[in-house]
Design an enzyme around this catalytic site. Structure first.
Site, PDB file in Angstrom:
ATOM      1  N   ASP A  11     -11.698  72.540 -23.059  1.00 48.16           N
ATOM      2  CA  ASP A  11     -12.572  72.294 -23.015  1.00 48.16           C
ATOM      3  C   ASP A  11     -14.430  72.450 -23.827  1.00 48.16           C
ATOM      4  O   ASP A  11     -14.216  73.756 -23.649  1.00 48.16           O
ATOM      5  CB  ASP A  11     -12.503  72.200 -21.555  1.00 48.16           C
ATOM      6  CG  ASP A  11     -13.943  71.620 -20.514  1.00 48.16           C
ATOM      7  OD1 ASP A  11     -15.084  71.091 -21.637  1.00 48.16           O
ATOM      8  OD2 ASP A  11     -13.649  71.484 -18.954  1.00 48.16           O
ATOM      9  N   HIS A  13     -17.260  71.873 -23.041  1.00 46.17           N
ATOM     10  CA  HIS A  13     -18.399  71.476 -22.578  1.00 46.17           C
ATOM     11  C   HIS A  13     -18.914  73.228 -21.859  1.00 46.17           C
ATOM     12  O   HIS A  13     -18.854  73.992 -22.168  1.00 46.17           O
ATOM     13  CB  HIS A  13     -18.621  71.598 -21.400  1.00 46.17           C
ATOM     14  CG  HIS A  13     -18.027  69.587 -21.025  1.00 46.17           C
ATOM     15  ND1 HIS A  13     -16.844  69.205 -20.803  1.00 46.17           N
ATOM     16  CD2 HIS A  13     -18.857  68.919 -21.355  1.00 46.17           C
ATOM     17  CE1 HIS A  13     -16.310  67.734 -21.054  1.00 46.17           C
ATOM     18  NE2 HIS A  13     -17.908  67.447 -21.199  1.00 46.17           N
TER      19      HIS A  13
END
Ligand code: B12
Lengths: 134, 401
Positions: A11, A13
């Site tokens: 991930d 982000h």
């Protein structure tokens, strides 16, 4: 108190991760930020090396479940009894209800679960939890 | 002034003189000195001792055992530093498994103990001392939390305490341990009888070959055919080495040097041929690869020139597989970002560019699912090694002035 934080799995982000780092420091925590793309084992290992009190995981892309199932197992491996495990962000893919998500993550071994909860609200709850415990 | 460069490998010698580069297989019934002088005596005699430069990987390197607190930090960082210091043989023990861990029977050159940031104390207890009692080792060094340093020094004889390799932010700090290990390695080379003898041929320091290659990497980068990030793959007789730009790994390892080294112990085409074949047979894509090369698996049992070529092609494939997937090795390289692959070592004398290229194409298509491949360079003239030897000599002259 020491907190290990980061974004779990594949991930990338990163925005929330930076905010979490800053907010935790502002609240007086010592922060070990592992950044994005962090495997569950790395969180645990970081807590062992730093003797941290809290592991605060964030996940935004919805894939946390697959990455966190082994938590109980890893936690037992290192006998991390007193570490508080927190997770927050977008904890499922698409729409999902709190009453489904929270028990599921609790069963994986998380003490506090914040699905789509604002950061400051979550951190207030964390401090409340720590206060009650001590 | 012209120079003579000599590399003493585990399988062959190579020398670089004004007449170019030559290589010959070693004869293990002779000492290194006798073998070398009987093969290249005429050439060596043309040079005075000041102009002869020797490096060696023939002593096999130091063996180390690392005892650390976790895989992701202590063990990973210590392994990384050990590899970069030229150490090949590494075993690891996770501290919380130490009472169940096997005790290596061989004499270890150095034991490394590591774990915890400086503010953490009380990490170790009797379990460590009991384990160490069963081990035989020549040196022991502690590079963990400073809070435990005193306690360990009191309980472990001749313990060398150096700066923690884990910073307060959990990043890696390599300098102190790297310097210590590089010096040990250097002393080891100098101490080996076989190598000592070689000082009759040179008045310069004899270095380890991986160290030489590491020194050459900034120069390799400066060459226009090589685009960063790149890897240098050195498939040798006993081991395979990969030197890579740090940009290719997403690890949290901040440090000065831009290049890291990885060693695959039992992946060589001569001395470790058996284990290479074993690794190949256990790789799910190998049969497809053999088919792609138009051979059958019987080729692995053969010993002719054709079989050697296939074995070398297989080893390129296996090494790329090993660094590309997340496995128990400690590092994964992002080969999608890779711009150049430089191959060096004996392999460049055997395989043609097309043979290498076809393997790289197969790998990228099968494993990474893309038809775009990095540029490939064969260092067939051992330029890398020559660059590294010259780089060290330049540094030495700089230091003198
Ligand atoms: C910017 C962005 C991207 C950028 C990221 C750039 C970067 N390096 O950061 C890019 C374009 C690369 C991207 C990629 C992807 N994204 Co995106 N992305 C977004 C977007 C638009 C904004 C995220 C952001 O930065 N917000 C600002 C920060 C401050 O807010 P936040 O991340 O929500 O965090 C807050 C809270 O969640 C909370 N919080 C976070 N962690 C924790 C932890 C605790 C303990 C607590 C209490 C609170 C907390 O605190 C923060 C502040 O309040 C969101 C949609 C949105 N509007 O939220 C989608 C979104 C997160 N992405 C999404 C998806 C699906 C993807 C991709 C899979 C798309 C794809 N198919 O390729 C990829 C995944 C890549 C990967 N491997 O991770 C989905 C996730 C869906 C889900 N979980 O159900 C979202 C929600 C979009 C959507 N509605 O579909 N994305």
């Amino acid at each position: 108190m020491k907190v290990v934080t980061g974004v779990v799995g594949n991930d990338i982000h990163v925005v929330a991760n930076r905010l979490i780092d800053i907010s935790l420091q502002a609240r007086g925590f010592e922060v070990f930020n592992l950044g994005v793309n962090t495997h569950l084992e790395e969180f645990i290992d970081a807590a062992v090396e730093s003797d941290a009190d809290i592991i605060l995981i964030s996940s935004l892309n919805g894939e946390a479940e697959g990455w966190c199932r082994d938590l109980q197992f890893l936690r037992a491996e290192y006998a991390l009894k007193n570490v508080v495990f927190v997770i927050g962000g977008n904890l499922s893919v698409g729409e999902a209800k709190d009453e489904d998500i929270v028990p599921k993550y609790e069963s994986y071994g998380f003490d506090l679960v914040f699905h789509q909860v604002d950061l400051n609200t979550g951190l207030d709850k964390l401090e409340e939890f720590l206060g009650k415990r001590s | 002034m012209s120079k003579l460069l000599i590399d003493v490998g585990s399988t062959y010698f190579k020398i670089s003189s004004d007449d170019g580069v030559e290589q010959q297989f070693r004869d293990f019934s002779k000492t290194i000195f006798d073998d070398l002088t009987s093969k290249f005596g005429d050439t060596i005699n043309k040079y005075n001792k000041e102009s002869v430069h020797i490096c060696s990987s023939a002593n096999g390197g130091l063996s180390t055992l690392i005892i650390g607190l976790t895989n992701s930090f202590s063990l990973k960082y210590a392994k990384n530093i050990a590899f970069n210091s030229g150490i090949n043989i590494i075993d690891t023990v996770l501290y919380h498994h130490i009472d169940k861990s096997a005790v290596p029977g061989d004499l270890l050159d150095v034991v490394i103990v590591v774990g915890g940031i400086d503010s953490v104390g009380g990490i170790y207890d009797d379990k460590l001392f009991k384990y160490l009692e069963k081990l035989s080792y020549s040196n022991i060094v502690y590079v963990g939390s400073q809070k435990d340093a005193q306690y360990l020094s009191k309980n472990i004889e001749s313990l060398v305490v150096l700066e923690n390799i884990i910073t307060d932010k959990l990043k890696m700090k390599e300098e102190a341990l790297k310097e210590y290990l590089t010096n040990l390695y250097q002393q080891d080379i100098v101490g080996k009888e076989d190598i000592k003898h070689l000082y009759e041929l040179t008045s310069n320091q004899i270095y380890s070959t991986p160290y030489i290659v590491n020194q050459s990497l900034p120069y390799v980068d400066a060459r226009h055919e090589v685009i960063n990030p790149f890897i240098v793959v050195d498939i040798g007789g006993a081991t395979t080495d990969i030197h890579y730009s740090r940009d290719l790994s997403r690890e949290n390892m901040l440090s000065e040097s831009e290049y890291d080294r990885l060693v695959f112990k039992k992946l060589g085409v001569y001395k470790s041929k058996e284990s290479l074949i074993f690794a190949a047979k256990n790789n799910e894509f190998v049969y497809e690869l053999l088919n792609y090369l138009n051979v059958t698996e019987n080729i692995l049992e053969q010993t002719d020139e054709k079989a050697l070529r296939v074995l070398m092609q297989l080893s390129i494939f296996l090494v790329l597989c090993k660094v590309s997937t997340h496995n128990s090795m400690y590092i994964t390289l992002n080969l999608h970002l890779l711009k150049s692959i430089v191959l060096t070592g004996g392999i460049t004398k055997v395989l043609s560019f097309e043979e290498v290229e076809s393997i790289v194409q197969f790998f990228y298509k099968k494993i990474l699912h893309t038809t775009a491949i990095p540029t490939i360079l064969l260092d067939s003239n051992y330029d890398i090694w020559t660059l590294g030897m010259n780089a060290i000599e330049d540094k030495r002259i700089e230091n003198v002035n």
